[in-house]
Write a protein that holds these residues in place. Structure first.
Motif, PDB file in Angstrom:
ATOM      1  N   ALA A 123      52.821  14.576  47.386  1.00 44.70           N
ATOM      2  CA  ALA A 123      53.390  14.480  48.731  1.00 44.70           C
ATOM      3  C   ALA A 123      53.820  15.861  49.228  1.00 44.70           C
ATOM      4  N   GLU A 124      54.154  16.739  48.289  1.00 46.04           N
ATOM      5  CA  GLU A 124      54.574  18.090  48.639  1.00 46.04           C
ATOM      6  C   GLU A 124      53.477  18.819  49.426  1.00 46.04           C
ATOM      7  N   ASP A 125      52.206  18.573  49.072  1.00 47.50           N
ATOM      8  CA  ASP A 125      51.103  19.202  49.798  1.00 47.50           C
ATOM      9  C   ASP A 125      51.064  18.752  51.252  1.00 47.50           C
ATOM     10  N   PHE A 126      51.405  17.475  51.468  1.00 52.39           N
ATOM     11  CA  PHE A 126      51.456  16.981  52.846  1.00 52.39           C
ATOM     12  C   PHE A 126      52.590  17.659  53.615  1.00 52.39           C
ATOM     13  N   LEU A 127      53.770  17.715  52.963  1.00 50.82           N
ATOM     14  CA  LEU A 127      54.907  18.341  53.643  1.00 50.82           C
ATOM     15  C   LEU A 127      54.591  19.786  53.988  1.00 50.82           C
ATOM     16  N   PHE A 128      53.959  20.464  53.038  1.00 45.12           N
ATOM     17  CA  PHE A 128      53.582  21.845  53.266  1.00 45.12           C
ATOM     18  C   PHE A 128      52.612  21.937  54.446  1.00 45.12           C
ATOM     19  N   ALA A 129      51.627  21.031  54.454  1.00 50.47           N
ATOM     20  CA  ALA A 129      50.621  21.049  55.535  1.00 50.47           C
ATOM     21  C   ALA A 129      51.286  20.815  56.883  1.00 50.47           C
ATOM     22  N   LYS A 277      44.365   9.651  60.743  1.00 48.63           N
ATOM     23  CA  LYS A 277      42.940   9.883  60.454  1.00 48.63           C
ATOM     24  C   LYS A 277      42.492  11.230  61.012  1.00 48.63           C
ATOM     25  N   HIS A 278      43.277  11.757  61.929  1.00 53.70           N
ATOM     26  CA  HIS A 278      42.901  13.029  62.553  1.00 53.70           C
ATOM     27  C   HIS A 278      43.160  14.190  61.597  1.00 53.70           C
ATOM     28  N   TYR A 279      42.297  15.202  61.631  1.00 53.46           N
ATOM     29  CA  TYR A 279      42.391  16.246  60.607  1.00 53.46           C
ATOM     30  C   TYR A 279      43.652  17.083  60.683  1.00 53.46           C
ATOM     31  N   THR A 280      44.369  17.018  61.816  1.00 56.14           N
ATOM     32  CA  THR A 280      45.629  17.753  61.875  1.00 56.14           C
ATOM     33  C   THR A 280      46.652  17.178  60.887  1.00 56.14           C
ATOM     34  N   TRP A 281      46.429  15.959  60.451  1.00 57.35           N
ATOM     35  CA  TRP A 281      47.344  15.316  59.511  1.00 57.35           C
ATOM     36  C   TRP A 281      46.873  15.429  58.067  1.00 57.35           C
ATOM     37  N   PHE A 282      45.784  16.108  57.839  1.00 56.67           N
ATOM     38  CA  PHE A 282      45.240  16.231  56.486  1.00 56.67           C
ATOM     39  C   PHE A 282      46.123  17.159  55.640  1.00 56.67           C
ATOM     40  N   PRO A 283      46.118  16.956  54.329  1.00 60.52           N
ATOM     41  CA  PRO A 283      46.859  17.881  53.464  1.00 60.52           C
ATOM     42  C   PRO A 283      46.067  19.160  53.244  1.00 60.52           C
ATOM     43  N   VAL A 284      46.764  20.248  52.951  1.00 58.91           N
ATOM     44  CA  VAL A 284      46.074  21.461  52.506  1.00 58.91           C
ATOM     45  C   VAL A 284      46.696  21.877  51.171  1.00 58.91           C
ATOM     46  N   PRO A 285      45.914  22.526  50.311  1.00 57.76           N
ATOM     47  CA  PRO A 285      46.412  22.854  48.975  1.00 57.76           C
ATOM     48  C   PRO A 285      47.444  23.984  49.036  1.00 57.76           C
ATOM     49  N   LYS A 286      48.690  23.631  48.835  1.00 60.40           N
ATOM     50  CA  LYS A 286      49.762  24.616  48.932  1.00 60.40           C
ATOM     51  C   LYS A 286      49.521  25.807  48.001  1.00 60.40           C
ATOM     52  N   HIS A 287      49.103  25.484  46.759  1.00 63.55           N
ATOM     53  CA  HIS A 287      48.957  26.570  45.783  1.00 63.55           C
ATOM     54  C   HIS A 287      47.860  27.548  46.181  1.00 63.55           C
TER      55      HIS A 287
END
Lengths: 637, 312, 309
Positions: A123-129, A277-287
């Motif tokens: 979930a941290e990756d989502f928060l970061f994104a 579903k929109h890509y603005t809500w996608f996660p990105v790899p924090k590391h």
């Protein structure tokens, strides 16, 4: 020397020699490119242009979405054939905390999700994104897609003063009473004044200057000197403390544990899963992102082919600028064994005719679109591949309500009623578009409007009532459009239609894209071609753009009644009641008709019969993992 | 210019005319070109309205009503071609004339002067050749788009000209500007190369020995000798100008829809080449015939002027 | 000769400076800015973007910063529309355009010049007229018609030739043909014209009267001078060919450099625009220099060294 940059490493002569050699072997090829790709399980897809990048937080286009949705996956996944239905993605389960008022949602994430480099996704990756896309320095075009989350908007807009004082007891006034002050940047303000930059955006040095010279920021007279000084002092204090605005907000998204994401919204939003579903809500790899730069850095190397890490069904295989992007199976994907194809090759084919001819020549599985001029030809010769599907979009003509004669709603209605939608669709566009009955295209349970109708007699009557009987007295009307062939043909057809039914003289102004947009922004037009494609499955995506300060309005039209209805709908949880309010707002809009709806979009494209599992979807966001490639019996030639 | 010189000049041109009269290809071309001009500028006024849209009658095959069929919006192709020809012939000829005037005098001056002047002048050409043309067009469009309609309405109110006619005219003026600005560059290079070669020739040295002044040598002896390549190159650039006009019109700098030109007809017709090749072919034939005739006319003119090289 | 070339290259720097100045101000004069999109981009975001690209600075600072970055680091800036360095874009697309341009040039010279010679020798005969008619077809049929015709008639029917794309070595044939066609036609007409000019001169008549064969006269004596117009034309034309063509690239799906001239202008991508414009200016300088040197070699009377003094 000026051009002593590292221009080339390939030697052209070796290329030429190679090509001569290949001359000899060229004749042997018998399998077509599509046959070969089908055998290998690679989807060949036309994708109009080179993407501006692959960072989901920076791009904003449809063609980028096509690539990004293969490399990343959001909380939920679009159902392959049913619109508005969500399947589990990174989230296994999702539900509102309170069903009656869905303004807080919980997403339970899968425990076995990994990034393509093998690291676990939490979930941290989502928060970061979320934080990253909202970070002002990143300057994401599309950050507003997250403004539903509590405190996302003031953070993205750097509303420092508001955040400092909204909960501050020392502040002598109610914050609401300061609504008249423009804290943000104002591009129309004098270049030397701080209003241009915005009070919220001044750094410590500039705030010090302001303290010395209070005249550099113009306040409304209603704000007392004490309040002014207090705001400046507090802002300076905060700026000097070096803290980030992030610390001031109570951000709505939180992670109670690594596999739970909690999202608190500003208002009830029954369709939140649709938006994710929109890509603005996608996660990105924090590391990975932080490895290549800070959170607010726009150009870092993390989306370079060798660095890019995603969580989608596919991962990046090769990328040749302006030539192709190819993705291949991602073995780390949680559902890898159910992914039906081995890869996708995206081709940036800008020329519509070339794209269609490549399809005819068996070089593509699916085209981005069909050139309108080739629709008839394709229907005749390649009918089994023709796809004509309803799409969530409306084509319309903006009127400039600040200029004569369109200041008068009767004139707008007259122009709308004189517009013979069917004649234009059947004879010029020929893509099976639907005459637009209203602003919001038909979908789901929303009551579709049918108030826009072709009625030349009524149109003439209205025009006469407005003081222009038979078009007498009407000034020359400038119709702004782009430099595309189809835009021109449509414009010429409408010109003739308005001349015939209203006696109006239309002057067609063609411009290339940016000039066209700029003139529209500056309201330097009478009528302007336009259109809108929905971002998500809700009428709101078509309605909220007509609010007074919405950036895409550009007609000069606004209505308090309309905005009140939208506000009320925003506070309504019951979907039926909400739709009713939205429909009422649309009714008001159509009565005033600042835009003349022409048609509801359809997507016309060519799809090879080897591609299985590709069903019509209103948003045209086909999830690739459900596709299959199989040699079909009716293969061509 | 003395009377004697004027007379010599006129007899030179008369000789050239006579020579040209004997050139079959040139005479045939002249006939074709005259016919085209007649069709576009005279017959056109007796044709159907080129902008009358009949959506239900699109892509009609040739018939007694529409001699060459109709286009994608059901407009009469024949009258569109004739009206379009007015613009295209005008654009082709005016832009070429402008570019020849600038290119020849610039190139000749540069090549003849030599040294620093030549270097400077040619570097200016290099610079202009490198400027991204599209950017210039976009800027001109922004600057001149209001100019056209303002000028047009001024003329209509003050001089009482016909509005449609004035609009058409003022719309293409910025076009001449854009084309004229850049059309002459390569021609200037060609003329300069010729002049640099010619100025070292015996006849120029002879003229110099006779004490003629430099300007006279340039105008009377050198420039006439560059006319051959000039005529050839100038006729080559006509189709380029005519096609450029279509591109510029699409960017809002030129012919305003629904009016047409050969370039626009060909550009739009090319999009239907699979389904309705006539829309490309028929305007293409008119366009090519005109250009063929212009080129063979140019060749004839070149031949007719050629004798001077040895005579002078 | 060395001094001449050096002098020209120094002048070239001035040309680039002038070109930069003009392009810079033209780019600023275009309506709109790089961040104008159809989506709603807030003023705050635009301000950040401007800051990111250094576009919020006063004009004169921007005017100085760009060239100083080029000189100090060879850095042509970051493209606002493609989100990647301009250096990358040029270094990836120029080799493609170079291959295509060389192919087109070979084709143009290989066909154009011989046709011109034959036409000049058989002046005003049916051979001349029909060859010139063919050349005229090449000039009258624009690339946006030739390209699709080749796709429909040739590529779709010959296995091994693709309608469009740039991967296998055969792919350069059709676009090179399309790109070279107009130049071939130009060269044919210019060569013919230039030769006729020479053929009527005294020294050629002398050669004829000495009993030399016509072919020998042409190849040995006339061709040198006769090629002058063609060579002057080829300077800019060759620079244009190897820097790519928007039309040919989009029709045949070639990842070359030509499309950036158009796309950068439309996207108001001023760094990419100035990058490709300067690069093209550099090519023009080189090619015009080469063409001038060639003029001197072909016609010894033209003393090119003189202008460097």
């Amino acid at each position: 020397m000026l051009t002593a940059n590292n221009s080339t490493k390939e030697t052209p002569s070796s290329w030429l020699i190679l090509s001569c050699l290949f001359f000899l072997f060229a004749g042997c090829e018998s399998e077509t490119a599509v046959d070969k790709a089908t055998r290998e399980g690679i989807l060949l897809m036309g994708n109009t242009a080179e993407p501006k990048g692959l960072d989901p937080h920076i791009v904003s286009g449809v063609l980028e979405n096509n690539i990004i949705s293969s490399l990343f996956e959001g909380l939920v996944v679009q159902h392959p054939s049913k619109d508005g239905v969500a399947l589990p993605g990174v989230a296994e389960k999702w539900y509102p905390v309170n069903k009656a008022r869905p303004d807080e949602w919980i997403f339970e994430l899968r425990k076995d999700v990994r990034w393509s480099d093998g690291k676990p996704l939490t979930a941290e990756d989502f928060l970061f994104a979320f934080r990253r896309i909202l970070t002002p320095d990143l300057a994401s075009d599309y950050a507003f897609m997250l403004f539903y989350i509590k405190d996302a908007e003031p953070f993205h807009k750097s509303q420092r003063a508001y955040l400092l004082f909204r909960n501050n007891d020392e502040f002598p006034l109610d914050w609401e009473s300061l609504k008249k002050v423009d804290f943000g940047p104002n591009e129309k303000a004098d270049e030397k004044s701080f209003n241009r930059l915005g009070l919220d955006h001044l750094d410590s040095k500039q705030l010090e200057e302001l303290k010395k010279e209070p005249g550099r920021f113009t306040w409304p007279a209603s704000v007392s000197e004490d309040v002014r000084n207090l705001i400046i002092d507090k802002s300076l204090e905060f700026s000097n403390s070096g803290r980030d605005l992030w610390d001031l907000i109570e951000f709505g998204a939180t992670a109670p544990d690594p596999h739970t994401l909690r999202v608190k919204l500003n208002a009830p939003l029954p369709f939140l899963p649709e938006i994710t579903k929109h890509y603005t809500w996608f996660p990105v790899p924090k590391h990975v992102v932080l490895n290549h730069g800070s959170i607010g850095e726009r150009f870092t190397e993390w989306t370079k082919p060798q660095n890019l890490v995603g969580n989608g069904a596919f991962k990046l295989k090769s990328w040749r600028f302006n030539d192709h992007i190819e993705v291949e199976r991602n073995p780390q994907y949680w559902d890898a064994e159910n992914v039906g194809i081995n890869g996708i090759r995206f081709l940036p084919i800008a020329n519509l005719f070339t794209e269609d001819r490549m399809f005819y020549d068996d070089l593509l599985h699916v085209t981005y679109t069909i050139a309108p001029e080739l629709i008839e030809y394709s229907r005749k010769n390649y009918s089994q591949y023709m796809r004509n599907e309803l799409y969530l979009g409306t084509y319309f003509i903006r009127t400039n309500v600040t200029r004569e004669p369109f200041t008068d709603p009767r004139v707008r209605l007259a122009f709308s009623m004189a517009l013979d939608q069917e004649a234009i669709i059947d004879n010029v566009l020929q893509g099976g578009q639907k005459p637009a009955g209203g602003l919001v295209p038909p979908f789901g349970g929303y009551p579709v409007s049918s108030s826009v109708k072709f009625d030349p007699e009524r149109a003439q009557q209205l025009l006469a009532e407005a003081g222009y009987p038979g078009g007498k007295g009407l000034p020359d009307i400038e119709y702004l459009t782009t430099d595309k062939e189809t835009s021109k043909a449509t414009a010429e057809a409408m010109q003739a239609i308005w001349k015939k039914h209203l006696g109006a003289n239309i002057k067609i102004k063609q411009m290339e894209w940016t000039s066209y947009i700029t003139n529209m922004f500056d309201k330097n037009y009478d009528l302007a071609a336009g259109g809108w494609i929905g971002d998500y499955m809700d009428p709101l995506t078509f309605l909220d753009m007509w609010m007074k300060d919405a950036g895409n309005n550009r007609t000069g039209w606004h209505s308090e009644k309309f905005e009140n209805l939208l506000d009320r709908a925003g506070q309504t949880s019951d979907p039926q009641a909400r739709f009713k309010l939205l429909a009422e707002a649309e009714g008001i809009f159509l009565d005033e008709r600042p835009i003349l709806p022409l048609y509801w979009y359809t997507r016309n494209y060519l799809l090879h019969t080897d591609v299985k599992g590709w069903d019509p979807l209103l948003l045209d966001n086909h999830p690739y993992k459900f596709l299959k490639l199989q040699r079909s019996a009716d293969a061509p030639r | 210019m003395s009377a004697k010189n004027a007379q010599a000049g006129s007899s030179l041109w008369r000789d050239a005319w006579l020579r040209m009269g004997r050139n079959k290809a040139a005479m045939a071309s002249l006939a074709v070109f005259t016919l085209m001009v007649f069709l576009c500028f005279v017959l056109a006024w007796f044709c159907k309205d080129p902008n009358a849209v009949t959506l239900t009658n699109k892509f009609a095959p040739p018939s007694g009503d529409h001699w060459m069929g109709t286009d994608a919006l059901g407009r009469d192709l024949f009258s569109r071609i004739l009206y379009g020809g007015q613009i295209s012939i005008l654009v082709g000829l005016v832009a070429t004339a402008v570019s020849v005037c600038i290119g020849v005098s610039y190139g000749a001056l540069s090549g003849f002067a030599g040294g620093r002047i030549d270097a400077t002048m040619m570097r200016v050409v290099d610079t202009l050749l490198s400027i991204p043309f599209l950017v210039v067009v976009i800027v001109l469009q922004a600057v001149l788009s209001d100019w056209s309609s303002d000028t047009s309405s001024w003329i209509v109110t003050h001089w009482k000209w016909d509005k449609t006619f004035t609009d058409r005219l003022t719309n293409i003026v910025p076009l001449f500007f854009a084309l004229g600005l850049f059309g002459w560059l390569t021609l200037a290079r060609i003329v300069r190369a010729q002049v640099m070669s010619l100025k070292e020739r015996e006849f120029v040295e002879a003229a110099r020995a006779l004490g003629y002044n430099r300007f006279r040598i340039l105008v009377r002896h050198i420039i006439p000798n560059t006319l051959g390549p000039t005529v050839v190159y100038a006729t080559l650039t006509v189709p380029g100008f005519i096609m450029y006009e279509a591109t510029l019109s699409y960017l809002g700098l030129g012919v305003e829809a629904p009016n047409s030109s050969w370039g626009i007809l060909i550009k739009e017709g090319a999009n239907f080449m699979e389904t309705h090749p006539g829309l490309l072919l028929i305007p293409g034939i008119f366009f090519s015939l005109t250009l063929f005739s212009l080129n063979f006319l140019g060749d004839g003119l070149r031949d007719a002027l050629d004798v001077k090289a040895s005579k002078d | 000769m060395f001094r001449f070339i050096l002098g020209r290259l120094l002048q070239g720097l001035l040309v680039l400076l002038a070109l930069y100045t003009i392009t810079f101000f033209l780019a600023k004069a275009m309506p709109g800015e790089p961040f104008t999109t159809e989506k709603n981009v807030s003023e705050t975001t635009k301000q950040y973007l401007r800051k990111l690209y250094g576009l919020e600075k006063p004009l004169w600072q921007q005017y100085i910063i760009y060239p100083s970055k080029i000189i100090s680091a060879g850095d042509f800036g970051v493209s606002t529309s493609k989100g990647r360095p301009v250096n990358d874009i040029i270094s990836q697309s120029f080799p493609v355009s170079l291959v295509l341009g060389l192919g087109a040039l070979t084709f143009a010279i290989g066909i154009g010049v011989p046709i011109g010679i034959i036409s000049a020798v058989r002046r005003n005969s049916w051979v001349d007229w029909s060859l010139m008619a063919v050349a005229m077809v090449g000039i009258c049929v624009p690339a946006f018609t030739v390209g699709p015709l080749l796709q429909i008639l040739v590529a779709a029917n010959i296995p091994g030739l693709k309608v469009a794309g740039w991967g296998s070595p055969l792919d350069f044939l059709l676009p090179a043909f399309t790109l070279g066609l107009v130049s071939a036609a130009y060269l044919a007409r210019l060569t013919r014209g230039g030769l006729l000019e020479i053929l009527s001169q005294d020294f050629i008549r002398t050669a004829h009267s000495k009993g030399l064969s016509p072919t020998r006269v042409i190849l040995k004596h006339a061709l040198r001078g006769g090629l002058l117009p063609s060579v002057a034309y080829l300077g800019p034309a060759f620079a244009a060919m190897i820097s790519g063509s928007f039309i040919v690239e989009t029709i045949f799906q070639v990842p070359g450099m030509g499309q950036h001239f158009v796309n950068a202008a439309i996207a108001r991508d001023e760094f990419l625009l100035m990058g490709v414009a300067l690069f093209f200016g550099f090519l023009i300088i080189l090619m015009n220099l080469a063409s001038d040197i060639l003029t001197g070699l072909l016609d010894p009377r033209v003393r090119i060294g003189k202008e460097a003094s």
